[in-house]
Design an enzyme around this catalytic site. Structure first.
Site, mmCIF file in Angstrom:
data_model
loop_
_atom_site.group_PDB
_atom_site.id
_atom_site.type_symbol
_atom_site.label_atom_id
_atom_site.label_comp_id
_atom_site.label_asym_id
_atom_site.label_seq_id
_atom_site.Cartn_x
_atom_site.Cartn_y
_atom_site.Cartn_z
ATOM 1 N N LYS A 104 -11.472 53.554 -8.581
ATOM 2 C CA LYS A 104 -10.636 54.643 -9.108
ATOM 3 C C LYS A 104 -9.257 54.536 -8.498
ATOM 4 C CE LYS A 104 -9.850 58.357 -11.429
ATOM 5 N NZ LYS A 104 -8.713 57.607 -12.060
ATOM 6 N N GLN A 125 -6.177 53.707 -1.124
ATOM 7 C CA GLN A 125 -6.997 54.524 -2.018
ATOM 8 C C GLN A 125 -8.443 54.646 -1.507
ATOM 9 O OE1 GLN A 125 -4.907 55.054 -5.100
ATOM 10 N NE2 GLN A 125 -6.131 56.889 -5.315
ATOM 11 N N LYS A 128 -8.321 57.551 0.989
ATOM 12 C CA LYS A 128 -7.918 58.776 0.287
ATOM 13 C C LYS A 128 -9.072 59.298 -0.570
ATOM 14 C CE LYS A 128 -4.140 58.297 -2.115
ATOM 15 N NZ LYS A 128 -3.081 58.192 -3.162
ATOM 16 N N LYS A 140 -6.547 49.788 -7.756
ATOM 17 C CA LYS A 140 -5.163 50.038 -8.185
ATOM 18 C C LYS A 140 -4.764 48.905 -9.111
ATOM 19 C CE LYS A 140 -1.744 52.909 -7.487
ATOM 20 N NZ LYS A 140 -1.786 54.326 -7.065
ATOM 21 N N ASP A 180 0.556 56.222 -12.324
ATOM 22 C CA ASP A 180 1.277 56.089 -11.045
ATOM 23 C C ASP A 180 2.739 55.891 -11.464
ATOM 24 O OD1 ASP A 180 0.640 55.608 -7.961
ATOM 25 O OD2 ASP A 180 2.215 54.199 -8.464
ATOM 26 N N THR A 224 -0.990 66.364 -7.953
ATOM 27 C CA THR A 224 -0.559 65.653 -6.733
ATOM 28 C C THR A 224 0.497 66.463 -5.992
ATOM 29 O OG1 THR A 224 -0.934 63.612 -7.969
ATOM 30 C CG2 THR A 224 0.194 63.420 -5.853
ATOM 31 N N ASN A 255 6.763 62.623 -11.497
ATOM 32 C CA ASN A 255 5.615 63.518 -11.595
ATOM 33 C C ASN A 255 5.318 64.237 -10.273
ATOM 34 O OD1 ASN A 255 2.326 63.412 -11.090
ATOM 35 N ND2 ASN A 255 2.953 64.427 -12.973
ATOM 36 N N SER A 392 -8.321 63.977 -10.862
ATOM 37 C CA SER A 392 -8.802 62.901 -11.741
ATOM 38 C C SER A 392 -10.334 62.861 -11.740
ATOM 39 C CB SER A 392 -8.276 61.543 -11.263
ATOM 40 O OG SER A 392 -6.988 61.293 -11.778
HETATM 41 P P1 NDP Z 1 7.089 58.633 -11.389
HETATM 42 O O1 NDP Z 1 7.305 57.354 -12.087
HETATM 43 O O2 NDP Z 1 6.750 59.834 -12.186
HETATM 44 O O3 NDP Z 1 8.347 59.001 -10.493
HETATM 45 C C1 NDP Z 1 8.808 58.132 -9.510
HETATM 46 C C2 NDP Z 1 10.088 58.689 -8.930
HETATM 47 O O4 NDP Z 1 10.439 57.937 -7.776
HETATM 48 C C3 NDP Z 1 11.268 58.590 -9.872
HETATM 49 O O5 NDP Z 1 12.162 59.626 -9.618
HETATM 50 C C4 NDP Z 1 11.864 57.233 -9.497
HETATM 51 O O6 NDP Z 1 13.227 57.094 -9.834
HETATM 52 C C5 NDP Z 1 11.676 57.247 -7.999
HETATM 53 N N1 NDP Z 1 11.548 55.860 -7.510
HETATM 54 C C6 NDP Z 1 10.674 54.921 -7.934
HETATM 55 N N2 NDP Z 1 10.863 53.761 -7.286
HETATM 56 C C7 NDP Z 1 11.883 53.972 -6.452
HETATM 57 C C8 NDP Z 1 12.553 53.162 -5.525
HETATM 58 N N3 NDP Z 1 12.209 51.872 -5.331
HETATM 59 N N4 NDP Z 1 13.551 53.736 -4.816
HETATM 60 C C9 NDP Z 1 13.888 55.042 -5.015
HETATM 61 N N5 NDP Z 1 13.280 55.863 -5.888
HETATM 62 C C10 NDP Z 1 12.313 55.326 -6.595
HETATM 63 O O7 NDP Z 1 5.941 58.331 -10.307
HETATM 64 P P2 NDP Z 1 4.994 59.365 -9.544
HETATM 65 O O8 NDP Z 1 5.695 60.636 -9.300
HETATM 66 O O9 NDP Z 1 3.697 59.369 -10.245
HETATM 67 O O10 NDP Z 1 4.753 58.604 -8.169
HETATM 68 C C11 NDP Z 1 5.589 58.785 -7.031
HETATM 69 C C12 NDP Z 1 4.854 58.363 -5.773
HETATM 70 O O11 NDP Z 1 3.667 59.152 -5.620
HETATM 71 C C13 NDP Z 1 4.371 56.911 -5.731
HETATM 72 O O12 NDP Z 1 4.391 56.460 -4.394
HETATM 73 C C14 NDP Z 1 2.919 57.021 -6.199
HETATM 74 O O13 NDP Z 1 2.147 55.916 -5.768
HETATM 75 C C15 NDP Z 1 2.523 58.314 -5.498
HETATM 76 N N6 NDP Z 1 1.364 59.017 -6.022
HETATM 77 C C16 NDP Z 1 1.285 59.363 -7.345
HETATM 78 C C17 NDP Z 1 0.202 60.073 -7.798
HETATM 79 C C18 NDP Z 1 0.122 60.565 -9.208
HETATM 80 O O14 NDP Z 1 -0.817 61.296 -9.515
HETATM 81 N N7 NDP Z 1 1.055 60.250 -10.086
HETATM 82 C C19 NDP Z 1 -0.920 60.410 -6.915
HETATM 83 C C20 NDP Z 1 -0.701 60.073 -5.532
HETATM 84 C C21 NDP Z 1 0.400 59.386 -5.125
HETATM 85 P P3 NDP Z 1 13.647 56.220 -11.121
HETATM 86 O O15 NDP Z 1 13.301 57.061 -12.296
HETATM 87 O O16 NDP Z 1 15.094 56.003 -10.946
HETATM 88 O O17 NDP Z 1 12.864 54.951 -11.045
HETATM 89 O O1 2IT Z 2 -2.086 57.061 -5.751
HETATM 90 C C1 2IT Z 2 -2.860 57.803 -6.389
HETATM 91 O O2 2IT Z 2 -3.734 58.461 -5.815
HETATM 92 C C2 2IT Z 2 -2.698 57.888 -7.833
HETATM 93 N N1 2IT Z 2 -1.790 57.276 -8.378
HETATM 94 C C3 2IT Z 2 -3.662 58.703 -8.648
HETATM 95 C C4 2IT Z 2 -4.935 57.938 -8.879
HETATM 96 C C5 2IT Z 2 -5.894 58.570 -9.854
HETATM 97 O O3 2IT Z 2 -6.867 57.874 -10.168
HETATM 98 O O4 2IT Z 2 -5.715 59.707 -10.281
#
Ligand code: NDP
Ligand code: 2IT
Length: 460
Positions: A104, A125, A128, A140, A180, A224, A255, A392
């Protein structure tokens, strides 16, 4: 030295030697994978007291086994752009550990994606997902495809090509991807449609993060970010603090960031800054979340456009500058290693009280050490951002039962999961001699759950 003391010293030495030896093996086997080595280093450092108390894990080779993925799938993704030009990207799925349930974890589309980043994310993961207490293993996936500037049709064609190959290796009881970076409900929708078309059926539980109107769980989008804030709320309680009246800085505007900001604001905080990869905005009046949501979720614009509607706000290029803004609580929610030692020392100098990692591994080891030395409350990613995968797993349950929980039901369960994770981390940290250290606590509590299953399931 008493007999007991000398036995304890022997056990400690054996544990240290074991950790050192296995880390050298991991380094030798993955020489160029800096993110993966960083994630393993952090875990190894936390586990010394565990091996000193539990030599049976050494006898079962748990550390050697847990650091080698069960399987890595790498594949070609060919697709055609709107001009008819052919492109080729690389796809990945790291199926790291299935001792607690089906693999997952999310799928990331970002040009930086490589084997090291995929492996570090899948490795994190494991711990977590174990912390959530739900029956989920760890994986992943992703691709070095860059979704920026692509048309909706290009995204669809790429995503269909990606999942056509990956569909051979996933399934509701086998491996359940989600979103992600660069992958949200639109991309999950295209993957789900193509998967079902290939299978000739409707396998609801093969993806999570689906649109709630088409098989997804209510509350997954928010989970998240909300979960991170719920976790930090528990941390703050230790010091008789709350979000109310605090100044908060949140990196990213995707997100996780959006819903971390939303919950922090609901709890009375003033969020003054957020960012994207181009730069950051500072709004001393407090960020207007409706504008951020419109720009990012509806219009697909850059965060710099915020200043068009909010003349008082400032935009600065270079997203790393966001950590120079004084705040009480910092929530890094963008990407790995976004807070290095320099950023951490700016936060410390500005008297930050708490850090909550919404992103995966957003703080370098040096930054974490600095926070620790300065007694800053620190919520590590494996625990603090586990709310996304926890909901999830709830989506998987709802899909299996063919029913839907209400937003309130999901939120209540999420809140409970985050509180339970906090208690397990504090408890493990205390039991293994590092009271209050949530990094040690999260790593140890997650590890124990998986390690016991690995012992019970025999050598594999
Ligand atoms: P999104 O794609 O929705 O948003 C990512 C954000 O981070 C955007 O604002 C993006 O800017 C910025 N970003 C991405 N890469 C970079 C970089 N190299 N330098 C600076 N800013 C950057 O992703 P999520 O919100 O889903 O994910 C964000 C983080 O949270 C990640 O580390 C992900 O692994 C983690 N995460 C996500 C989960 C989920 O449920 N979605 C669960 C747990 C953890 P831009 O638009 O300019 O690229
Ligand atoms: O990093 C994370 O925990 C996620 N991107 C979410 C994973 C999931 O299966 O919901």
């Amino acid at each position: 030295m008493t007999k007991l003391n000398s036995m304890q010293t022997d056990n400690k030495k054996r544990a240290n030697d074991y950790v050192h030896e296995v880390y050298e093996l991991v380094k030798k086997r993955n020489p160029d994978e800096k993110e993966f080595l960083q994630a393993t280093r952090e875990i190894f450092d936390s586990l010394r007291p565990v091996f000193a108390k539990h030599p049976e894990y050494i006898a079962n080779g748990i550390l050697e086994r847990i650091t080698e993925p069960e399987r890595i799938i790498t594949f070609r993704v060919a697709w055609e752009d709107d001009q008819g030009k052919v492109h080729v990207n690389r796809g990945f799925r790291v199926q790291f550990n299935s001792d607690l349930g089906p693999y997952k974890g999310g799928i990331r589309f970002h040009p930086s994606v490589n084997s090291s980043i995929m492996k570090f994310l899948a490795f994190e993961q494991i711990f977590k997902n174990a912390l959530t207490g739900q029956p989920i293993g760890a994986g992943k996936g992703g691709s070095d495809f860059d979704p920026k500037g692509k048309s909706d049709r290009e995204i669809m064609r790429f995503t269909q090509s990606f999942i056509t190959e990956l569909s051979k290796y996933i399934g509701p009881d086998r491996d359940v991807p989600a979103g992600d970076i660069g992958v949200g409900k639109r991309e999950i929708g295209y993957m789900f449609g193509q998967y079902n078309r290939l299978k000739g059926g409707y396998e609801a539980g093969v993806f999570t993060g689906k649109d709630p109107n088409h098989g997804g769980s209510l509350g997954r989008k928010e989970a998240t970010g909300y979960g991170t804030v719920y976790f930090v709320e528990e941390m703050l309680k230790e010091k008789n603090l709350s979000f109310d009246g605090q100044t908060v800085v949140v990196s990213g505007s995707g997100n996780v960031s959006t819903y971390a900001m939303e919950k922090a604001i609901q709890l009375g905080a003033k969020v003054v800054a957020c960012s994207d990869s181009g730069g950051y905005i500072y709004d001393k009046n407090g960020i207007d979340l409706d504008t951020v949501k419109r720009l990012k979720e509806v219009e697909n614009k850059r965060i710099s456009d915020y200043t068009k509607d909010h003349a008082d706000a400032e935009y600065h290029e270079d997203c790393s500058g966001i950590w120079s803004i004084p705040c009480d609580i910092a929530l890094p929610c963008a990407t790995q290693n976004e807070i290095d030692e320099i950023a951490a020392s700016m936060l410390v100098t500005n008297s930050v009280k708490a850090i909550g990692e919404g992103a995966n591994m957003p703080c370098t080891l040096e930054a974490m050490a600095l926070f620790h030395e300065n007694g800053i409350l620190f919520g590590p990613a494996k625990a603090a951002n586990a709310g996304g995968v926890a909901v999830s797993a709830m989506e998987m349950s709802q899909n299996s039962m063919r029913l839907s929980w209400t937003t309130e039901e999901v939120d209540e369960k999420l809140h409970l999961v985050m509180k339970n994770i906090y208690v397990s981390c504090m408890d493990a940290a205390e039991r293994f001699g590092h009271p209050g250290n949530l990094v040690m606590g999260a790593n140890i509590a997650g590890f124990l759950k998986v390690a016991d299953a690995m012992v019970a399931h025999g050598l594999s």
